[in-house]
Design a protein around this motif. Sequence first.
Motif, PDB file in Angstrom:
ATOM      1  N   ASN A  50       0.817  -1.218   0.000  1.00  0.00           N
ATOM      2  CA  ASN A  50       0.000   0.000   0.000  1.00  0.00           C
ATOM      3  C   ASN A  50       0.849   1.265   0.000  1.00  0.00           C
ATOM      4  O   ASN A  50       0.408   2.325  -0.458  1.00  0.00           O
ATOM      5  N   LYS A  51       2.082   1.149   0.506  1.00  0.00           N
ATOM      6  CA  LYS A  51       2.948   2.327   0.577  1.00  0.00           C
ATOM      7  C   LYS A  51       3.965   2.386  -0.557  1.00  0.00           C
ATOM      8  O   LYS A  51       4.584   3.417  -0.771  1.00  0.00           O
ATOM      9  N   GLY A  52       4.167   1.284  -1.253  1.00  0.00           N
ATOM     10  CA  GLY A  52       5.159   1.248  -2.319  1.00  0.00           C
ATOM     11  C   GLY A  52       5.467  -0.183  -2.711  1.00  0.00           C
ATOM     12  O   GLY A  52       4.653  -0.853  -3.330  1.00  0.00           O
ATOM     13  N   HIS A  53       6.638  -0.678  -2.289  1.00  0.00           N
ATOM     14  CA  HIS A  53       6.987  -2.070  -2.549  1.00  0.00           C
ATOM     15  C   HIS A  53       8.062  -2.514  -1.559  1.00  0.00           C
ATOM     16  O   HIS A  53       8.694  -1.691  -0.894  1.00  0.00           O
ATOM     17  N   GLU A  54       8.227  -3.822  -1.479  1.00  0.00           N
ATOM     18  CA  GLU A  54       9.261  -4.388  -0.628  1.00  0.00           C
ATOM     19  C   GLU A  54       9.903  -5.567  -1.334  1.00  0.00           C
ATOM     20  O   GLU A  54       9.300  -6.189  -2.222  1.00  0.00           O
ATOM     21  N   PHE A  55      11.146  -5.864  -0.949  1.00  0.00           N
ATOM     22  CA  PHE A  55      11.888  -6.984  -1.509  1.00  0.00           C
ATOM     23  C   PHE A  55      11.881  -8.122  -0.494  1.00  0.00           C
ATOM     24  O   PHE A  55      12.236  -7.923   0.679  1.00  0.00           O
ATOM     25  N   ARG A  76      18.745   4.392   3.946  1.00  0.00           N
ATOM     26  CA  ARG A  76      19.680   5.425   4.402  1.00  0.00           C
ATOM     27  C   ARG A  76      20.913   5.473   3.493  1.00  0.00           C
ATOM     28  O   ARG A  76      21.418   6.558   3.176  1.00  0.00           O
ATOM     29  N   ALA A  77      21.358   4.319   3.069  1.00  0.00           N
ATOM     30  CA  ALA A  77      22.529   4.273   2.188  1.00  0.00           C
ATOM     31  C   ALA A  77      22.249   4.936   0.846  1.00  0.00           C
ATOM     32  O   ALA A  77      23.112   5.602   0.276  1.00  0.00           O
ATOM     33  N   LEU A  78      21.028   4.770   0.354  1.00  0.00           N
ATOM     34  CA  LEU A  78      20.658   5.319  -0.955  1.00  0.00           C
ATOM     35  C   LEU A  78      19.995   6.683  -0.854  1.00  0.00           C
ATOM     36  O   LEU A  78      19.667   7.279  -1.898  1.00  0.00           O
ATOM     37  N   ASP A  79      19.756   7.157   0.350  1.00  0.00           N
ATOM     38  CA  ASP A  79      19.013   8.401   0.563  1.00  0.00           C
ATOM     39  C   ASP A  79      17.672   8.314  -0.153  1.00  0.00           C
ATOM     40  O   ASP A  79      17.305   9.169  -0.974  1.00  0.00           O
ATOM     41  N   ALA A  80      16.932   7.267   0.165  1.00  0.00           N
ATOM     42  CA  ALA A  80      15.678   6.984  -0.524  1.00  0.00           C
ATOM     43  C   ALA A  80      14.611   6.595   0.484  1.00  0.00           C
ATOM     44  O   ALA A  80      14.864   6.460   1.688  1.00  0.00           O
ATOM     45  N   ILE A  87      15.611   0.266  -6.437  1.00  0.00           N
ATOM     46  CA  ILE A  87      16.483  -0.821  -6.873  1.00  0.00           C
ATOM     47  C   ILE A  87      15.813  -1.572  -8.027  1.00  0.00           C
ATOM     48  O   ILE A  87      14.672  -2.028  -7.911  1.00  0.00           O
ATOM     49  N   LEU A  88      16.541  -1.704  -9.127  1.00  0.00           N
ATOM     50  CA  LEU A  88      16.035  -2.443 -10.289  1.00  0.00           C
ATOM     51  C   LEU A  88      16.415  -3.916 -10.227  1.00  0.00           C
ATOM     52  O   LEU A  88      15.664  -4.777 -10.676  1.00  0.00           O
ATOM     53  N   ARG A 100      25.012  -6.256  -4.341  1.00  0.00           N
ATOM     54  CA  ARG A 100      25.399  -5.394  -5.464  1.00  0.00           C
ATOM     55  C   ARG A 100      24.111  -5.069  -6.204  1.00  0.00           C
ATOM     56  O   ARG A 100      23.371  -5.988  -6.603  1.00  0.00           O
ATOM     57  N   ALA A 101      23.819  -3.789  -6.384  1.00  0.00           N
ATOM     58  CA  ALA A 101      22.506  -3.397  -6.886  1.00  0.00           C
ATOM     59  C   ALA A 101      22.596  -2.419  -8.050  1.00  0.00           C
ATOM     60  O   ALA A 101      23.481  -1.561  -8.101  1.00  0.00           O
ATOM     61  N   GLN A 102      21.639  -2.584  -8.984  1.00  0.00           N
ATOM     62  CA  GLN A 102      21.418  -1.607 -10.042  1.00  0.00           C
ATOM     63  C   GLN A 102      20.310  -0.676  -9.552  1.00  0.00           C
ATOM     64  O   GLN A 102      19.230  -1.123  -9.176  1.00  0.00           O
ATOM     65  N   VAL A 103      20.598   0.616  -9.529  1.00  0.00           N
ATOM     66  CA  VAL A 103      19.694   1.597  -8.939  1.00  0.00           C
ATOM     67  C   VAL A 103      19.211   2.553 -10.021  1.00  0.00           C
ATOM     68  O   VAL A 103      20.003   3.030 -10.844  1.00  0.00           O
ATOM     69  N   ARG A 104      17.920   2.826 -10.007  1.00  0.00           N
ATOM     70  CA  ARG A 104      17.332   3.729 -10.996  1.00  0.00           C
ATOM     71  C   ARG A 104      18.024   5.091 -10.960  1.00  0.00           C
ATOM     72  O   ARG A 104      18.298   5.646  -9.906  1.00  0.00           O
ATOM     73  N   GLU A 105      18.328   5.605 -12.153  1.00  0.00           N
ATOM     74  CA  GLU A 105      18.905   6.934 -12.349  1.00  0.00           C
ATOM     75  C   GLU A 105      20.319   7.074 -11.777  1.00  0.00           C
ATOM     76  O   GLU A 105      20.780   8.177 -11.506  1.00  0.00           O
ATOM     77  N   ARG A 106      21.017   5.955 -11.610  1.00  0.00           N
ATOM     78  CA  ARG A 106      22.443   6.009 -11.263  1.00  0.00           C
ATOM     79  C   ARG A 106      23.210   5.291 -12.356  1.00  0.00           C
ATOM     80  O   ARG A 106      22.833   4.190 -12.768  1.00  0.00           O
ATOM     81  N   GLU A 107      24.270   5.894 -12.835  1.00  0.00           N
ATOM     82  CA  GLU A 107      25.041   5.296 -13.911  1.00  0.00           C
ATOM     83  C   GLU A 107      25.780   4.047 -13.438  1.00  0.00           C
ATOM     84  O   GLU A 107      25.842   3.046 -14.139  1.00  0.00           O
ATOM     85  N   SER A 108      26.368   4.109 -12.255  1.00  0.00           N
ATOM     86  CA  SER A 108      27.112   2.960 -11.749  1.00  0.00           C
ATOM     87  C   SER A 108      26.229   2.112 -10.849  1.00  0.00           C
ATOM     88  O   SER A 108      25.198   2.557 -10.348  1.00  0.00           O
ATOM     89  N   TRP A 109      26.636   0.851 -10.665  1.00  0.00           N
ATOM     90  CA  TRP A 109      26.003   0.003  -9.673  1.00  0.00           C
ATOM     91  C   TRP A 109      26.582   0.365  -8.301  1.00  0.00           C
ATOM     92  O   TRP A 109      27.563   1.101  -8.217  1.00  0.00           O
TER      93      TRP A 109
END
Length: 792
Positions: A50-55, A76-80, A87-88, A100-109
């Motif tokens: 209801n608030k977004g999503h979870e992994f 906190r690590a992603l300031d999100a 996280i994609l 190790r994560a691919q993050v939306r709108e970040r060029e590097s992992w």
Amino acid sequence: MKPFSPLRESDYDRALELWPSELMRRVKNVMVFPTWVEGEERFWIKVDTNKGHEFLVVDASTGERKPAFDHELVARALDADAAALPILHFDYLWDGSRIRAQVRERESWVEIDLNSGELADVRGPSPTYLMGPDGRELFVKQFNLWIREPDGTEKALTEDGERYFAWGSMPDHNYSGVIRDRESASMVPTGTSWSPDGQLVLTQQTDERHVEGYPYVEWTPADGSPRPKIHHVKMRIAGESEDSVRRWYLLDTKTGARTRVADLEEGIELDITRGQWWWSPDGGTVYTLASNLPSEDGALVEVDTASGDVRTVFREHSATFFGFNTFTDHAPNVRVLHDRGQAIWYSQRTGFGHLYLLDLATGEIVRAITEGEWAVFDLLLVTDSTLFFAGGREDGVSNPYYRHLYRVDLDGETANSNLVRLTTEDADHGFIGAPTHFGATSPKAYLSPMRMQLSPSGEYFVDSISRVDLPTVTTLRRTRDGETIAVLAEADITSLTDIGWSMPEVFRSTAADGVTAVWGVLIRPRHFNDRESWPVLERIYGGAWTIAQPRSFAEGLNGPFMFGLHALADIGFVVAVLDGPGTPYRSKTFHDMTWDKADRWGIADHRAALEGAAAERPWMDLSNVGISGHSYGGYGTVMAMLLEPDFYRVGVSTSGMYDAMRSDGPTEYQLGRPLYEGGRRIKNSPEERPINWLKFSPEEYADRLKGELLLAFGNLDENIQPAALLSFVNALTAEGKDVDLLYMPERSHHYTTDPYLQKRLWDYFVQYVQRRAPVRHKPLGVVPGERLYRFG
């Protein structure tokens, strides 16, 4: 047809409540895919809340779920926002203490320590390099192959590459050459594979120096220059003698030594787009696939890596067209089983697509693995003794396009040995075949090889049960017996039903022969009333390589050919999407029914199917039918307007294939090889037209146009050359026919999600089908959005 009240701005605003991105925003858990943890019977999923999503991480043996990590710490690590982490994709590292994560709108992992929350930017999997088994990376730079060592040092593996004579690269005409030229983009080495020990690389060098360039004019350059730019793309037009020449080599990555791969049998060459390589464990041989341009032949070949000698293990010919899979954009249904000395082969030789066991030494078919009057779709997994695949049913009642999971033994003495259909529900089960090499290297997103519904062990599967009229239920099941272990997620469509949205309706009808079953879906407006009469529109695609109709609930919302249809219907239409004869996923007879016929897209069959559907639904008004389509769907649109002008009266065609003579080679898969006078394959003069293709050309029927036709095109379209459209317009002009043109500046082939185009399409049908005035000069005020694709 009922009288319509004047269109108002509020009608557009109401329809935009069903804009594709808005549809997807209003639903939860319609697409829940597992990504398996390597070497374990666990997987992670992203679940909407209801608030977004979870992994969540799930134990496949028990169904037990728990958070995949501390969401607050990662936030906190992603300031999100912890409830909506951007996280994609992610992988567990070491003992699971890091991701190790691919993050939306970040060029590097990024790497995140799950104990301390420490974050570091890292290089992750990329669509621009090919990782070797020893950690070295292979990439293309300045038309040569380069190797990057684990310590970051780089060295050239080849040094004689140049423009139009490049190593490990797609042909210059790869449907995105102009865009990549404008953006200086690069792709992963193509037609290239590492040996198991990293010593050798099998790759190709493509010589296009003698191929003529095709000019594309960028009238308003992206860099802001007032002077137009011309992009020359090396491209062979059908019937021309000069074509690219591809030579294959085995390169020693340590010494730089080259071994030329011998030429194959006449009429076939190694298949660059499939990207399927099966190396022997010792690296002494590598098996791969070969085909020819019109896809009349397919072959499995063996390359000796020491000498470069080639042996054709098995070759199959089709009088029409051969495919390694019923859906061209999915990976071939072929596997090499080194430890057994055998291979799995796919063929429609008996009338349906089935799997066969080949002996690698003799090249003989040992036996059929599957057989019957039903089709194999995608080969999903092969274990030591069991094969899993997605397939359909042809029992005369079930929808033949629904994807079911099957299990069959490899060691049986006859076909269908211990064959079990593990998904018994009358629904689609969402099993997606892997994309081809070209699809997998798309720079849009990283596609993890562990992202699949079957566990790597073959013990478990995640089942996505849905239909266009059945919201998704995602379950965890055993392959032993199909037993459900746990329900992982259930789709929530409350936000859609709250605004009056209704699900599409599946229909069954018949083709023009009155016998052949045709399936499709109908999308109705929210204010639908079956006591009233509703004008009908059709969204068309066609040809031998894919289907248009949606099967799953997610595809029904926003599938590849469904973009914008719910919003369009809400203006006051019933919209139909169907697949007639000549399309895949059915029998070979169905696949071939329109082969070499002037009505190659089966327009008469589409008309018959709609008339059959309307006979049972008196609210379908077929007095003034509209039709639209893009690319081959654009071709289908104009052919519908020309071959059935008394039925299809209004058409909107975008980037259609209007003149095969002006197109490139892949057209031959749909139409066959071009033939010229005297049986020649090569034309004698630039203007010569293939005599066997004339019947497919809209120009030949230009005098038949009766209705209203809008043609849209982009000037940088590399899939469908703009000159073909202008040639068709010339033919219409010569016949005194009125036609409307919509020029989309600096667009390539992919502009169908553009709100401006969608608005113009809506307005055209409002004006000429409903016969009322649209509201002009009104921007829709939405972002383009994206279509869902079949491989995820």
